[in-house]
Motif scaffolding. Structure first.
Motif, PDB file in Angstrom:
ATOM      1  N   SER A 249       0.857  -1.065  -0.211  1.00 50.12           N
ATOM      2  CA  SER A 249      -0.017  -0.146   0.207  1.00 50.12           C
ATOM      3  C   SER A 249       0.904   1.005  -0.141  1.00 50.12           C
ATOM      4  CB  SER A 249      -0.580   0.141   1.299  1.00 50.12           C
ATOM      5  OG  SER A 249      -1.546   1.133   1.224  1.00 50.12           O
ATOM      6  N   GLN A 250       0.566   1.991  -1.059  1.00 48.54           N
ATOM      7  CA  GLN A 250       1.341   3.631  -1.060  1.00 48.54           C
ATOM      8  C   GLN A 250       0.431   4.550  -0.462  1.00 48.54           C
ATOM      9  OE1 GLN A 250       4.716   3.629  -1.557  1.00 48.54           O
ATOM     10  NE2 GLN A 250       4.406   1.494  -1.840  1.00 48.54           N
ATOM     11  N   THR A 251      -0.656   4.675  -0.079  1.00 47.40           N
ATOM     12  CA  THR A 251      -1.427   5.930   0.612  1.00 47.40           C
ATOM     13  C   THR A 251      -2.083   5.535   1.733  1.00 47.40           C
ATOM     14  OG1 THR A 251      -2.431   6.019  -2.218  1.00 47.40           O
ATOM     15  CG2 THR A 251      -3.880   7.078  -0.731  1.00 47.40           C
ATOM     16  N   THR A 252      -1.761   6.133   2.344  1.00 52.01           N
ATOM     17  CA  THR A 252      -2.807   6.313   4.206  1.00 52.01           C
ATOM     18  C   THR A 252      -3.482   6.743   3.568  1.00 52.01           C
ATOM     19  OG1 THR A 252      -0.641   5.365   4.839  1.00 52.01           O
ATOM     20  CG2 THR A 252      -2.311   6.783   6.308  1.00 52.01           C
ATOM     21  N   VAL A 253      -5.001   6.732   4.742  1.00 52.75           N
ATOM     22  CA  VAL A 253      -5.887   7.692   4.587  1.00 52.75           C
ATOM     23  C   VAL A 253      -6.536   8.162   5.953  1.00 52.75           C
ATOM     24  CG1 VAL A 253      -8.792   8.506   3.894  1.00 52.75           C
ATOM     25  CG2 VAL A 253      -6.708   7.619   2.393  1.00 52.75           C
ATOM     26  N   ILE A 254      -7.098   8.926   5.766  1.00 61.05           N
ATOM     27  CA  ILE A 254      -7.277   9.471   8.097  1.00 61.05           C
ATOM     28  C   ILE A 254      -8.740   9.941   7.440  1.00 61.05           C
ATOM     29  CG2 ILE A 254      -5.673   9.058   9.038  1.00 61.05           C
ATOM     30  CD1 ILE A 254      -4.833  12.290   9.303  1.00 61.05           C
ATOM     31  N   TRP A 255      -9.875   9.557   8.985  1.00 64.11           N
ATOM     32  CA  TRP A 255     -10.718  10.504   8.147  1.00 64.11           C
ATOM     33  C   TRP A 255     -11.692  10.336  10.079  1.00 64.11           C
ATOM     34  CZ3 TRP A 255     -16.165   8.309   8.594  1.00 64.11           C
ATOM     35  CH2 TRP A 255     -16.788   8.745   8.100  1.00 64.11           C
ATOM     36  N   ASN A 256     -12.496  11.137   9.886  1.00 65.88           N
ATOM     37  CA  ASN A 256     -13.226  11.429  10.997  1.00 65.88           C
ATOM     38  C   ASN A 256     -14.293  12.120  10.155  1.00 65.88           C
ATOM     39  OD1 ASN A 256     -14.658  12.791  13.911  1.00 65.88           O
ATOM     40  ND2 ASN A 256     -14.096  10.866  14.592  1.00 65.88           N
ATOM     41  N   PRO A 257     -15.766  11.734  10.925  1.00 65.11           N
ATOM     42  CA  PRO A 257     -16.885  13.069  10.460  1.00 65.11           C
ATOM     43  C   PRO A 257     -16.789  14.612  10.873  1.00 65.11           C
ATOM     44  CG  PRO A 257     -17.960  11.122  11.082  1.00 65.11           C
ATOM     45  CD  PRO A 257     -16.019  10.936  11.406  1.00 65.11           C
ATOM     46  N   TRP A 258     -17.068  14.091  12.585  1.00 65.76           N
ATOM     47  CA  TRP A 258     -16.770  15.033  13.980  1.00 65.76           C
ATOM     48  C   TRP A 258     -18.411  15.231  13.570  1.00 65.76           C
ATOM     49  CZ3 TRP A 258     -12.732  15.594  15.899  1.00 65.76           C
ATOM     50  CH2 TRP A 258     -12.102  16.806  17.691  1.00 65.76           C
ATOM     51  N   THR A 259     -18.545  16.768  14.280  1.00 65.49           N
ATOM     52  CA  THR A 259     -19.745  16.911  14.119  1.00 65.49           C
ATOM     53  C   THR A 259     -19.813  17.957  13.056  1.00 65.49           C
ATOM     54  OG1 THR A 259     -19.226  19.042  14.786  1.00 65.49           O
ATOM     55  CG2 THR A 259     -19.994  17.371  16.442  1.00 65.49           C
ATOM     56  N   VAL A 260     -19.378  17.678  11.657  1.00 68.25           N
ATOM     57  CA  VAL A 260     -19.914  18.248  10.693  1.00 68.25           C
ATOM     58  C   VAL A 260     -20.590  17.413   9.505  1.00 68.25           C
ATOM     59  CG1 VAL A 260     -18.743  19.811   8.687  1.00 68.25           C
ATOM     60  CG2 VAL A 260     -17.376  19.911  11.207  1.00 68.25           C
ATOM     61  N   LEU A 261     -20.141  15.790  10.117  1.00 69.18           N
ATOM     62  CA  LEU A 261     -20.373  15.146   8.855  1.00 69.18           C
ATOM     63  C   LEU A 261     -21.627  14.015   9.377  1.00 69.18           C
ATOM     64  CD1 LEU A 261     -17.378  14.701   6.595  1.00 69.18           C
ATOM     65  CD2 LEU A 261     -18.933  16.376   6.146  1.00 69.18           C
ATOM     66  N   THR A 262     -21.168  13.803  10.379  1.00 73.48           N
ATOM     67  CA  THR A 262     -22.102  12.917  10.888  1.00 73.48           C
ATOM     68  C   THR A 262     -23.672  13.192  11.034  1.00 73.48           C
ATOM     69  OG1 THR A 262     -20.611  12.807  12.809  1.00 73.48           O
ATOM     70  CG2 THR A 262     -23.016  12.011  13.032  1.00 73.48           C
TER      71      THR A 262
END
Length: 307
Positions: free
Chosen positions: A246-259
């Motif tokens: 794997s050559q890509t690392t993704v980090i994600w959290n929706p917080w209160t904005v996208l939830t």
């Protein structure tokens, strides 16, 4: 051909270690028990929803509002993304609508093998051949396998073989939801110096300057050309994540904005997970020659937090 619960238990169950169940209609799952951990794996999507080492709280987060129904993506655990990540980059190439993150996560995989090794780890192999849906989306000549090794550590690998006469272009990912006590207290180590596309800021390319990444808002970052191991520093433990292929690392959290726009997340879900994903996408999309095979894997282990 679908595999029934009776057939699965007859041919693949391992006494005291692997059993098959259908607690939700149409959703066959394996319950896996070893001396070092427990796990739950659904045939739909080759989707691991639980991995809990003995004496620990769950390492994976599963949303309490997630749909567990045929054809519906599961929110949490480790969704397997294939053959594209996010919206399809070449959606204009086909006349039908392409599902978000590909078709693999909502397709029932075929169980090929279960095995208990001398160390007490359970090995599971699943396969995904072409079907009517994949063919309608332009993927007709491929073979895909998922291999799991479950014990004191979690190891999972995807292999893709191009059985066609032309190069095969695809993306892939393990969209892992790691359970944490409080996202605002988490530190992520291992991304310093990496270049990333900030999906929450018009895909602007930026560089991660700090050694430790802290979650302070909604995050959706695609770190390209990075293969480094990462460590999640949670309140009472460290989660170590290594990967290969794997050559890509993704980090994600929706917080209160996208939830609020995600009906399969609870109102406070965002506080209890971070997504740290082993991926090949965008700059690192795979082009596979005819007859060639590509593999990507990740290994997860826990240690107590250093004091």
């Amino acid at each position: 051909m679908s595999q029934t619960i009776a057939e699965l238990n007859e041919h693949f169950a391992i006494r005291d270690h692997v059993t098959f169940h259908e607690d939700e209609p149409g959703m066959v799952k394996l319950r896996i028990a070893t001396s070092a951990s427990e796990a739950t794996l659904y045939l739909q999507g080759a989707h691991l929803t639980q991995w809990t080492p003995t004496g620990q709280s769950p390492v994976l987060y599963l949303s309490p509002k997630s749909a567990l129904a045929p054809g519906k993506p599961i929110r949490g655990g480790i969704p397997v993304l294939f053959p594209w990540f996010g919206p399809r980059w070449n959606a204009d190439a086909v006349a039908v609508t392409s599902p978000m993150h590909g078709f693999a996560r909502v397709t029932v995989w075929t169980l090929e093998r279960t095995h208990l090794d001398p160390n007490g780890d359970v090995h599971i192999t699943l396969s995904l051949p072409p079907d009517e849906t994949s063919r309608s989306l332009g993927y007709d000549h491929f073979a895909t396998k998922m291999d799991f090794r479950i014990g004191a550590e979690l190891h999972m690998a995807i292999t893709v073989t191009n059985r066609g006469a032309e190069p095969m272009v695809f993306e892939e990912g393990f969209h892992t939801y790691f359970a944490v006590d409080d996202v605002k207290e988490v530190l992520l180590d291992g991304l310093r110096g990496s270049t990333y596309l900030d999906k929450r800021d018009d895909m602007i390319r930026k560089v991660q300057r700090e050694s430790l990444f802290r979650f302070t808002r909604d995050v959706d970052q695609v770190h390209v050309k990075t293969a480094e191991a990462l460590t999640i520093h949670d309140t009472n433990r460290q989660i170590h994540i290594a990967k290969e292929g794997s050559q890509t690392t993704v980090i994600w959290n929706p917080w209160t904005v996208l939830t609020p726009g995600l009906p399969d997340l609870a109102e406070d879900s965002w506080t209890h997970f971070i997504c740290v994903e082993a991926v090949n996408a965008m700059d690192d999309r795979i082009t596979l020659a005819p007859g060639a095979t590509h593999g990507m894997s990740t290994t997860v282990r826990l240690t107590d937090k250093k004091r």
